[in-house]
Every structure is written in structure tokens, then in C-alpha cells.
Design an enzyme around this catalytic site. Structure first.
Site, PDB file in Angstrom:
ATOM      1  N   TYR A 177      -1.359   1.941  -8.264  1.00 41.06           N
ATOM      2  CA  TYR A 177      -1.605   0.530  -7.976  1.00 41.06           C
ATOM      3  C   TYR A 177      -3.069   0.159  -8.074  1.00 41.06           C
ATOM      4  O   TYR A 177      -3.415  -0.909  -8.565  1.00 41.06           O
ATOM      5  CB  TYR A 177      -1.102   0.174  -6.564  1.00 41.06           C
ATOM      6  N   GLU A 230       6.047   3.949 -10.515  1.00 40.18           N
ATOM      7  CA  GLU A 230       5.772   2.656  -9.874  1.00 40.18           C
ATOM      8  C   GLU A 230       4.441   2.123 -10.368  1.00 40.18           C
ATOM      9  O   GLU A 230       3.443   2.854 -10.426  1.00 40.18           O
ATOM     10  CB  GLU A 230       5.660   2.770  -8.342  1.00 40.18           C
ATOM     11  N   ASN A 273       2.861   7.110  -9.288  1.00 47.99           N
ATOM     12  CA  ASN A 273       2.769   5.751  -8.749  1.00 47.99           C
ATOM     13  C   ASN A 273       1.311   5.355  -8.715  1.00 47.99           C
ATOM     14  O   ASN A 273       0.475   6.055  -8.142  1.00 47.99           O
ATOM     15  CB  ASN A 273       3.338   5.687  -7.330  1.00 47.99           C
ATOM     16  N   HIS A 279      12.777   8.243   0.252  1.00 47.03           N
ATOM     17  CA  HIS A 279      11.729   7.216   0.197  1.00 47.03           C
ATOM     18  C   HIS A 279      11.502   6.707   1.628  1.00 47.03           C
ATOM     19  O   HIS A 279      11.807   5.563   1.957  1.00 47.03           O
ATOM     20  CB  HIS A 279      12.151   6.100  -0.766  1.00 47.03           C
ATOM     21  N   ARG A 290      15.296   3.152 -11.085  1.00 47.61           N
ATOM     22  CA  ARG A 290      14.877   4.145 -10.092  1.00 47.61           C
ATOM     23  C   ARG A 290      15.220   3.612  -8.709  1.00 47.61           C
ATOM     24  O   ARG A 290      14.714   2.564  -8.313  1.00 47.61           O
ATOM     25  CB  ARG A 290      13.371   4.411 -10.208  1.00 47.61           C
ATOM     26  N   GLU A 302       6.037   9.780  -2.711  1.00 46.61           N
ATOM     27  CA  GLU A 302       4.735   9.644  -2.044  1.00 46.61           C
ATOM     28  C   GLU A 302       4.637  10.352  -0.695  1.00 46.61           C
ATOM     29  O   GLU A 302       4.510   9.706   0.348  1.00 46.61           O
ATOM     30  CB  GLU A 302       4.395   8.158  -1.870  1.00 46.61           C
TER      31      GLU A 302
HETATM   32  C1  GBH Z   1       4.391   2.191  -2.856  1.00 48.22           C
HETATM   33  O1  GBH Z   1       3.425   2.734  -2.034  1.00 48.22           O
HETATM   34  C2  GBH Z   1       5.727   2.470  -2.269  1.00 48.22           C
HETATM   35  O2  GBH Z   1       6.331   3.578  -2.889  1.00 48.22           O
HETATM   36  C3  GBH Z   1       6.648   1.288  -2.276  1.00 48.22           C
HETATM   37  O3  GBH Z   1       7.714   1.534  -1.424  1.00 48.22           O
HETATM   38  C4  GBH Z   1       5.891   0.036  -1.904  1.00 48.22           C
HETATM   39  O4  GBH Z   1       6.697  -1.075  -1.748  1.00 48.22           O
HETATM   40  C5  GBH Z   1       4.883  -0.217  -2.982  1.00 48.22           C
HETATM   41  O5  GBH Z   1       4.059   0.888  -3.146  1.00 48.22           O
HETATM   42  C6  GBH Z   1       3.998  -1.428  -2.719  1.00 48.22           C
HETATM   43  O6  GBH Z   1       3.229  -1.240  -1.583  1.00 48.22           O
HETATM   44  O7  GBH Z   1      -6.118   0.010   0.394  1.00 48.22           O
HETATM   45  O8  GBH Z   1      -6.988  -0.411  -1.820  1.00 48.22           O
HETATM   46  O9  GBH Z   1      -7.043   1.789  -0.887  1.00 48.22           O
HETATM   47  C7  GBH Z   1       2.108   2.364  -2.287  1.00 48.22           C
HETATM   48  C8  GBH Z   1       1.123   3.332  -1.702  1.00 48.22           C
HETATM   49  C9  GBH Z   1      -0.981   3.761  -0.823  1.00 48.22           C
HETATM   50  C10 GBH Z   1      -0.787   2.088  -2.503  1.00 48.22           C
HETATM   51  C11 GBH Z   1      -2.243   3.164  -0.348  1.00 48.22           C
HETATM   52  C12 GBH Z   1      -2.069   1.476  -2.060  1.00 48.22           C
HETATM   53  C13 GBH Z   1      -4.048   1.808  -0.738  1.00 48.22           C
HETATM   54  C14 GBH Z   1      -4.811   0.891  -1.647  1.00 48.22           C
HETATM   55  N1  GBH Z   1      -0.143   2.758  -1.401  1.00 48.22           N
HETATM   56  N2  GBH Z   1      -2.919   2.422  -1.371  1.00 48.22           N
HETATM   57  S1  GBH Z   1      -6.358   0.535  -0.953  1.00 48.22           S
END
Ligand code: GBH
Length: 470
Positions: free
Chosen positions: A297, A376, A295, A121, A78, A166
Site C-alpha cells: 500500500y 493486495e 500486499n 485473515h 481471493r 499479513e
Molecule cells: C491490509 O492490511 C489488510 O490485509 C486488509 O484486510 C485491509 O482491509 C487493507 O490492508 C486496507 O487496510 O501508517 O503509512 O506506515 C494493510 C496493512 C499495515 C498497511 C500498516 C499500511 C501502515 C502504513 N497495513 N501500513 S503507514
């Protein structure tokens, strides 16, 4: 010992990157400036003034990187296309820019790696920012022309197309909080940007669909798992509704149901321009999608702060009117939980991924028949390379292992998840954190640009090669 988790036949295993984060060659072959070039050069915005001028030099080393993917058994890649390479001034096509993505795609196909293309992006041409950027409706029209130009060049060789990565980040980090390019801190601009990003998505969907009915089309959204601090407290429940609404439903409802969620529009009443949504917009935005990129995390536990109470230190700036991405929900406090954190300070919450995928299947993608792909998932940790540059990144390996377990659980519960892309193939430019945070399963030495697979890469290669997690 736990039984191995076997994934469905044909499950797509891949890794992900994004143009500005890996390509470098920022001023070659006619590429124009993008908003991240400008933002990174604005003092104080990016860690130690880092920028994407060289990054991982993927622009020149793509063949080496694709060979590495093959070696790691990765069946898909991707990547995103830099709009500023293809339309340096936001309007005129630059063939040399398109040629790079042809070379990359042909290399992927030659090595049996499925190309998965993201049109945007976060790297808007600076020229378009100067005439209003995403808060301006015109940007959606420019984006649609751009989508057509990329399709002209690559439509015959790429099946999977996602419009945006995103949009929440582009709109609310970029235009409301200002933690991302272009660094604007205006809640109304954030709301306007969000709608025009959605419109751009819908118009590009329409354009690509009318050119070729066989493409697999969709969008990638970022999701947060949101939990009330006290499940029985009405204030905390309302805080969770708000943050889930702003982060998740804000985009899902228009995409899958053709309307904005009424409760969110109500929360945002003071910053929602009356003339924002034009007749026909929501029809375009809800064009049926073949794939939804997920995505994931982390997640948040939230608490409603009573009006007469001072919020916790971390949220004080926001509550006092400082810039927040959570427009209209300044009274929400994010309550840190006693769970492991990554180097980003994000909580490790694999169960949230299972819950999210099951919910997306049940409430959204199911009725539309849209297939889910994790586009992601991954983690930054404080890697310690040995003398040869090798990193025994057990924490990252564990993060990926537990999240793959979570994906497997979701599949067993009926979610139609068809693939998983690990973020990221390479250590790369981590936006406001510059090169300080490393998400790669392959280490990049930023002096020599040498690539060294970490322990997590070796492990992931076994998973991808065997279609199972032991
Ligand atoms: C992605 O965004 C991106 O697509 C990518 O480019 C980037 O490198 C990758 O993640 C890593 O950062 O503060 O605990 O509430 C991530 C989007 C949005 C994920 C905000 C974490 C906050 C977590 N992010 N979110 S918290």
C-alpha cells in the site's frame, strides 16, 4: 501518449476480500465468536462501535457478488475462510461452516473465476484466544488441524492456498500495539505471536504439501517501502534497517533462508523469550513455497531520533513507552513526506512497489523459484456518490493505474509477477476504522446493501479484459 503496458499471457487479474470484512451472518450456521467480534464490542476500539455482524452480507449475497466479478472480467477471487465458522470452539468441525465455502467455490468455478483461498485473515476463534491465542504455541497445532479440515472439504477444487494474511499485523498490531484484535499491548506477546504464526504457516504447509504435491502453496505478507530521511546519516540508516527488518525481513528470512535475521534478534534481545524457537521450527517454516503473496500500500521515511532529542508529536507516545508495533525500535521517527496521501493518511509511493518486487525476486523468491503475486493493492478515498450511487473515483483509478505501471516495470526488470488482486472488490469493514473508510471498486450502500460499480471498476474491467493498461 505513453505506450500501452501489456502484461504477460496468463496474468491473473482478480480482486480480494476477507471473511470478517465482508461476510456478515456472524451468528449463523453455527459460527463461533472470533476475536474481532469481541474487540469490536469493546468500547472505544472500533470507529463508532461498528462491527462485522452484517458487513456486506456476502454470506448470503455471494452468488450476486460472483456474477459481478464475471461482469467485471475478473479471472480470480481471493477470499479468506473464517476459522470460527469451520471450528467454532477452535477444535470441533462445523460442517455447515465448510458448506458455505463449498457453495462459494462452486459458484466461482461455474463462472470461470479462479478461487484463491486464504486460511487465516485475522479472525481467530475467541475460544482459542481464551486459552492463550497466538502467543501460545498450541494455537499453531489447532491451526494445522483446521487447515486439514478445510483441505478435506475443498482440496479437490482449489489450487491456490495461502496460509496467513499479513502475520505482521496479527502479531504486532494485535498483541503489541493493540490497534487490532485482541487488543493486547505487550511486546513479548507480539514476538511470541509472530513466531507461532510462522510456525502455524510452516506446519500447515507441511500438512497440505504431504496431502497433495500439486497444490500451489504459500503465504501473504504485508510490506513497507522504507527509506532513510537522510541517506547519508548513520542514525537514519539504522532506523531504516530496523523498520525494514521488523516489517519485511522478520518474515522473509525464516521463510526463505531458514533463520531469523541476526540484527533483528539483537534489536529485540530484551523481549525475545529464550525458549521461543524450538529445534525443527525453522525447518518447517522454510518449507519451500510455490507462491508469495505481496500486499503493498505505502511506505515510510524514517529518521533515527538521537537519545537527547524529543521525538515529533506523532511518535512521542511511542517513544515514551506507549504501545508501538515496532517493538524494540521506539527511537524511530516516521517523517511525513510531501506526496499525495490516501484517505488513510498513507503516502502514495508506486515506485516502492517496483523496488519491492525486484528486491523480492533478487534476494528471496528467485533462488527458491517462488512466483510472486500482488495479493493486495488499492486505496481508500473519500467517495462522493451521485444520486444513483455512482462514484467517479478518479483518485482510486489513478492509484491503481500508477501501481499497475509499477508492477509492469518490475516485470520488465525480471520479477516473476504472475497476478494482481485489487483490494477490494467491495467497500467493507475496514477494521479499527469500521465502515468509515472505503476501499472498494464497487460501492456498498450500507442501508440497502446494494452494490454499484464505481468508475475504477469499469476501468479495471477493461484492464482485466484486455490484459493491458493504456
Ligand atoms: C491490509 O492490511 C489488510 O490485509 C486488509 O484486510 C485491509 O482491509 C487493507 O490492508 C486496507 O487496510 O501508517 O503509512 O506506515 C494493510 C496493512 C499495515 C498497511 C500498516 C499500511 C501502515 C502504513 N497495513 N501500513 S503507514
Amino acid at each position: 501518449m505513453n505506450a500501452p503496458k501489456v502484461f504477460p499471457d496468463g496474468f491473473l487479474w482478480g480482486s480480494a476480500t476477507a471473511a470478517y470484512q465482508v461476510e456478515g451472518a456472524a451468528w449463523e450456521d453455527g459460527r463461533g465468536a472470533c476475536i474481532w467480534d469481541t474487540y469490536a464490542r469493546t468500547p472505544g476500539m472500533v470507529h463508532e462501535g461498528h462491527n462485522g455482524d452484517v458487513a456486506c452480507d456476502h454470506y448470503h449475497r455471494y452468488a450476486e457478488d460472483v456474477a459481478l466479478m464475471e461482469k467485471l472480467n475478473l479471472g480470480a477471487y481471493r477470499f479468506s475462510v473464517s476459522m470460527a465458522r469451520v471450528m467454532p470452539d477452535g477444535r470441533t468441525i462445523n460442517q455447515a461452516g465448510l458448506d458455505f465455502y463449498r457453495r462459494l467455490t462452486d459458484e466461482l468455478l461455474a463462472r470461470d473465476v479462479v478461487p484463491w483461498l486464504t486460511l487465516y485473515h485475522w479472525d481467530l476463534p475467541q475460544a482459542l484466544e481464551e486459552v492463550g491465542g497466538w502467543p501460545s504455541r498450541d494455537t499453531a497445532y489447532r491451526f494445522t488441524e483446521y487447515a486439514g479440515a478445510v483441505h478435506d472439504a475443498l482440496g479437490d477444487r482449489i489450487r491456490f492456498w495461502t496460509t496467513l494474511n499479513e502475520p505482521w499485523c496479527s502479531a504486532f498490531l494485535g498483541y503489541a500495539e493493540g490497534r487490532h484484535a485482541p487488543g493486547v499491548t505487550d511486546p513479548v506477546a507480539g514476538v511470541r505471536a509472530a513466531h507461532h504464526l510462522m510456525l502455524a504457516h510452516g506446519m500447515a504447509m507441511h500438512e497440505l504439501r504431504s496431502r497433495d504435491a500439486d497444490l500451489s502453496l504459500g503465504i501473504t505478507l504485508n510490506f513497507a517501502d522504507v527509506t532513510p530521511a537522510d541517506a547519508d546519516d548513520p542514525g537514519d540508516q539504522d532506523a531504516a534497517r530496523r523498520i525494514d527488518g521488523l516489517s519485511n525481513r522478520y518474515f522473509l528470512d525464516p521463510l526463505f533462508r531458514g533463520h531469523y535475521s541476526p540484527d533483528i534478534v539483537e534489536d529485540l534481545a530484551s523481549v525475545w523469550p529464550q525458549d521461543l524457537v524450538v529445534d525443527g521450527d525453522l525447518e518447517l517454516i522454510s518449507t519451500p513455497m510455490d507462491v508469495l503473496g505481496v500486499n503493498y500500500y505505502s511506505g515510510n521515511t524514517v529518521r533515527g531520533v538521537p537519545a537527547d532529542e524529543a521525538p515529533a508529536a506523532a511518535d512521542r507516545a511511542r517513544a515514551q513507552g506507549g504501545p508501538t508495533p515496532n517493538v524494540g525500535s521506539e527511537h524511530v521517527e516516521f517523517v511525513p513526506q510531501d506526496v499525495p496521501h490516501t484517505a488513510m493518511g498513507w503516502e502514495v509511493r508506486p515506485q516502492g512497489l517496483t523496488d519491492l518486487l525486484v528486491r523480492l525476486q533478487r534476494d528471496y523468491s528467485g533462488p527458491a523459484g517462488t512466483e510472486l503475486y500482488v495479493t493486495e493493492n488499492g486505496a481508500a478515498y473519500d467517495d462522493q456518490p451521485d444520486a444513483d450511487g455512482f462514484v467517479q473515483d478518479d483518485e482510486r483509478l489513478d492509484y491503481v493505474r500508477t501501481h499497475l505501471g509499477a508492477v509492469h516495470d518490475a516485470i520488465e526488470a525480471g520479477a516473476q509477477v504472475k497476478g494482481y488482486f485489487l483490494w477490494s472488490l467491495l467497500d467493507n469493514f475496514e477494521w479499527a476504522y469500521g465502515y468509515d473508510k472505503r476501499f472498494g471498486i464497487v460501492r456498498v450502500d450500507y442501508d440497502t446493501l446494494a452494490r454499484v460499480p464505481k468508475a475504477s471498476a469499469r476501468w479495471f474491467a477493461t484492464v482485466a479484459g484486455s490484459n493491458r493498461v493504456e
